[in-house]
Scaffold this motif. Structure first.
Motif, short mmCIF file in Angstrom:
data_model
loop_
_atom_site.label_atom_id
_atom_site.label_comp_id
_atom_site.label_asym_id
_atom_site.label_seq_id
_atom_site.Cartn_x
_atom_site.Cartn_y
_atom_site.Cartn_z
N VAL A 36 0.89 -1.18 -0.11
CA VAL A 36 0.02 -0.02 0.05
C VAL A 36 0.90 1.22 0.16
O VAL A 36 0.63 2.30 -0.70
CB VAL A 36 -0.97 -0.11 1.45
N GLN A 37 1.86 1.32 1.02
CA GLN A 37 2.83 2.27 0.76
C GLN A 37 3.43 2.73 -0.53
O GLN A 37 3.60 3.72 -1.19
CB GLN A 37 3.77 2.21 1.82
N ARG A 38 4.06 1.62 -1.17
CA ARG A 38 4.77 1.77 -2.32
C ARG A 38 3.76 2.00 -3.39
O ARG A 38 4.08 2.81 -4.38
CB ARG A 38 5.48 0.26 -2.54
N PHE A 39 2.66 1.74 -3.68
CA PHE A 39 1.59 2.24 -4.52
C PHE A 39 1.27 3.38 -4.31
O PHE A 39 1.25 4.42 -5.23
CB PHE A 39 0.47 1.26 -4.59
N ALA A 40 1.09 4.09 -3.05
CA ALA A 40 0.75 5.53 -2.95
C ALA A 40 1.83 6.34 -3.25
O ALA A 40 1.74 7.23 -4.07
CB ALA A 40 0.40 5.55 -1.40
N SER A 41 2.97 6.01 -2.96
CA SER A 41 4.08 6.65 -3.32
C SER A 41 4.47 6.87 -4.83
O SER A 41 4.79 7.63 -5.35
CB SER A 41 5.52 6.16 -2.52
N SER A 42 4.31 5.88 -5.60
CA SER A 42 4.46 5.78 -7.08
C SER A 42 3.42 6.47 -7.46
O SER A 42 3.64 7.26 -8.64
CB SER A 42 4.36 4.14 -7.38
N MET A 43 2.16 6.53 -7.23
CA MET A 43 1.02 7.27 -7.63
C MET A 43 1.42 8.89 -7.45
O MET A 43 1.12 9.79 -8.31
CB MET A 43 -0.25 7.01 -7.19
N GLY A 155 8.13 1.92 -5.77
CA GLY A 155 7.63 2.69 -4.59
C GLY A 155 8.59 2.44 -3.53
O GLY A 155 9.42 1.94 -3.10
N LYS A 156 8.22 3.44 -2.43
CA LYS A 156 8.94 3.67 -1.35
C LYS A 156 8.09 3.37 -0.18
O LYS A 156 7.00 3.88 0.25
CB LYS A 156 9.30 5.35 -1.09
N ALA A 157 8.62 2.38 0.56
CA ALA A 157 7.97 1.86 1.67
C ALA A 157 7.81 2.73 3.11
O ALA A 157 6.98 2.75 3.91
CB ALA A 157 8.67 0.61 2.36
N ASP A 158 8.65 3.83 2.81
CA ASP A 158 8.44 4.84 3.97
C ASP A 158 7.72 6.21 3.73
O ASP A 158 7.82 7.11 4.09
CB ASP A 158 9.94 5.35 4.24
#
Length: 512
Positions: A36-43, A155-158
């Motif tokens: 979820v974190q990676r998807f949000a950061s990539s968007m 994406g970024k996990a942080d």
């Protein structure tokens, strides 16, 4: 608080706990949170920001769960859409909903390519791999396509998302409606979170529960009851790509399911699938029904066969959706949608908006933190639906002395025969008690003398049954003006993708 934040909390508290099971693979809360974190950061890296609208046209899968929670974490407004819609239906919602990005399956690209020229606001197609062979018809979309797996991988996990308010819009649900174009019910983060929490707590869904998600996730019933509610309290979701009785029974037994949610037709199919057998249904402690009225005879037959409590509830898209459920710590009343869930008020009123006496029929209205902000870009329709903080549902209902509500029928479905009111559900309930009737739907048909007459469509399992047999059966249970004037036998009743019987299609067939 919102559902995506709650996921983060659960992942920190129980990182190894299984969040969902799909196609023989398990995914932990920590793994889901990371995706979820990676998807949000990539968007965000693609240029999307809080308030932008994205469409989610994906079937039941981890893609759906990750995309939904990832988009919400970034503050995007999610518009779930039925993948089975035609290009024309998709075009209307995507254009009316001001969509900037579409998250979809690769098998949808050909259909979307045919309407891309009508969607100038769409910048990207986030494509999920279905494993199917490409048709090569999506070449003109190549410049806009981004692979879902690449977004997760890059994406970024942080990721730290924007500050979100409870009143920020989270989801727009386009209601199918009975007439005209679909309307977008605008739901806030508070609407979504409060209903998921209240449903989970009211039905005592906890971290030990394993919920079967066989309803389509784009539908609000599944979204709240079978997806958000279990994740709210650390439960596990058993995701099925689509409903089939055999798959439900298999997963229930192999994965020790504890809760199943479905519409009445699903329970009918399950009952037909185990006819003559003593079925095994895992460790299921509770079955939940919604989306349409549950015939009392079907409810009792299912409980007698499976020896599991079946509790009916009620909801609508505009209320996120649940407003009532039969409580599990008190008696379940057959034919009732139950009592008001926590933090939600229901009452029955007359045409003046005044509360009616116990037992009298009126319109059901609802108030609570789950009620929508309004209809998207439709201020006049919003004013009709929302009055003094109450949502007018359009459903006719009554309430008993114990606070249990009963849906009589849709206000618009009521049949007027010679000045007398006939509610289709009342006639259907009688016909469902006939041993040869599998499914039935009742509508009103224009009549030159009485204004309307009662018409019935039935699915039966005995070719010897005639119209007259069923009419004679009704005579012992109904007053003369409620008895069907015409009965047509069909092999199957038309249904939408959630299994709800489409009365409007039956009405159209009568007119044509």
């Amino acid at each position: 608080m919102n559902v995506s934040d709650q996921l983060s909390i659960t992942a920190k508290e129980n990182p190894a706990k299984i969040a969902y099971f799909f196609e023989e693979e398990e995914t932990s809360y920590l793994e889901l949170e990371s995706a979820v974190q990676r998807f949000a950061s990539s968007m965000e890296a693609l240029g999307y920001q809080k308030g932008d609208h994205v469409a989610l046209i994906v079937g039941n899968s981890p893609y759906y769960v990750i995309s939904l929670y990832g988009a919400l974490r970034l503050g995007l407004v999610v518009i779930p859409i039925n993948p089975m819609y035609t290009a024309n239906e998709l075009s209307y919602i995507l254009h009316n909903g001001d969509v900037k990005a579409i998250i979809t399956m690769d098998i949808m690209l050909e259909k979307l390519a045919s309407i891309d020229q009508d969607l100038p606001s769409v910048k990207h197609y986030i494509v999920c791999d279905s494993g199917a062979t490409s048709s090569g018809q999506d070449e003109k979309l190549q410049s806009k396509i981004k692979a879902f797996t690449e977004l997760i991988g890059n994406g970024k996990a942080d990721f730290n998302g924007p500050m979100l308010s409870d009143q920020d819009t989270a989801i727009i649900l386009y209601t199918s409606g009975t007439t005209g174009k679909p309307k977008g019910a605008v739901l806030s983060h508070q609407n979504i979170y409060s209903n998921a929490k209240d449903v989970a707590d009211y039905l005592q869904i906890n971290g030990n529960d394993r919920m079967i998600a066989a309803l389509p996730m784009f539908h609000v019933f599944c979204l709240t009851v079978a997806l958000n509610a279990p994740l709210m309290n650390g439960g596990t979701i058993l995701i099925l790509p689509k409903f089939s009785p055999a798959d439900v029974l298999r997963v229930a037994n192999n994965q020790e399911a504890t809760v199943f949610a479905g519409v009445p037709t699903m329970y009918n199919y399950l009952l037909q699938a185990v006819k003559g057998e003593k079925p095994k249904f895992g460790n299921v402690r509770l079955c939940i029904s919604g989306g349409a009225a549950m015939p009392v005879s079907l409810l009792k037959a299912f409980e007698d066969t499976f020896q599991i409590r079946l509790s009916e509830g009620y909801g609508l898209s505009e209320a996120s959706p649940v407003t009532c459920f039969n409580p599990i710590d008190r008696p379940r009343k057959a034919g009732s949608i139950g009592t008001s869930i926590w933090n939600v008020e229901n009452k029955v009123v007359n045409m003046l908006g005044e509360e009616v006496e116990t037992g009298e029929v009126g319109e059901l209205i609802v108030r609570g933190p789950n009620v929508m902000k309004g209809y998207y870009k439709l201020p006049e329709e919003t004013e009709v639906a929302l009055k003094d903080g109450w949502l007018y549902t359009g459903d006719m209902a009554r309430v008993d002395e114990d606070g249990y509500f009963y849906i009589v029928d849709r206000k618009k479905d009521m049949i007027l025969v010679g000045g007398y009111n006939v509610y289709p559900r009342e006639v259907e309930e009688v016909l469902y008690t006939h041993p040869s009737v599998i499914e039935v739907a009742v509508i009103g048909e224009p009549h030159p003398e009485s204004g309307e007459s009662v018409t019935c469509f039935a699915v039966i399992d005995d070719p010897e049954i005639t119209e007259q047999v069923l009419r004679d059966y009704c005579k012992g249970h109904l007053v003369a003006y409620k008895i069907p004037t015409r009965i047509e036998f069909l092999e199957e009743l038309p249904k939408n993708t959630t299994g709800k019987i489409l009365r409007r299609r039956l009405k159209s067939s009568v007119k044509s």
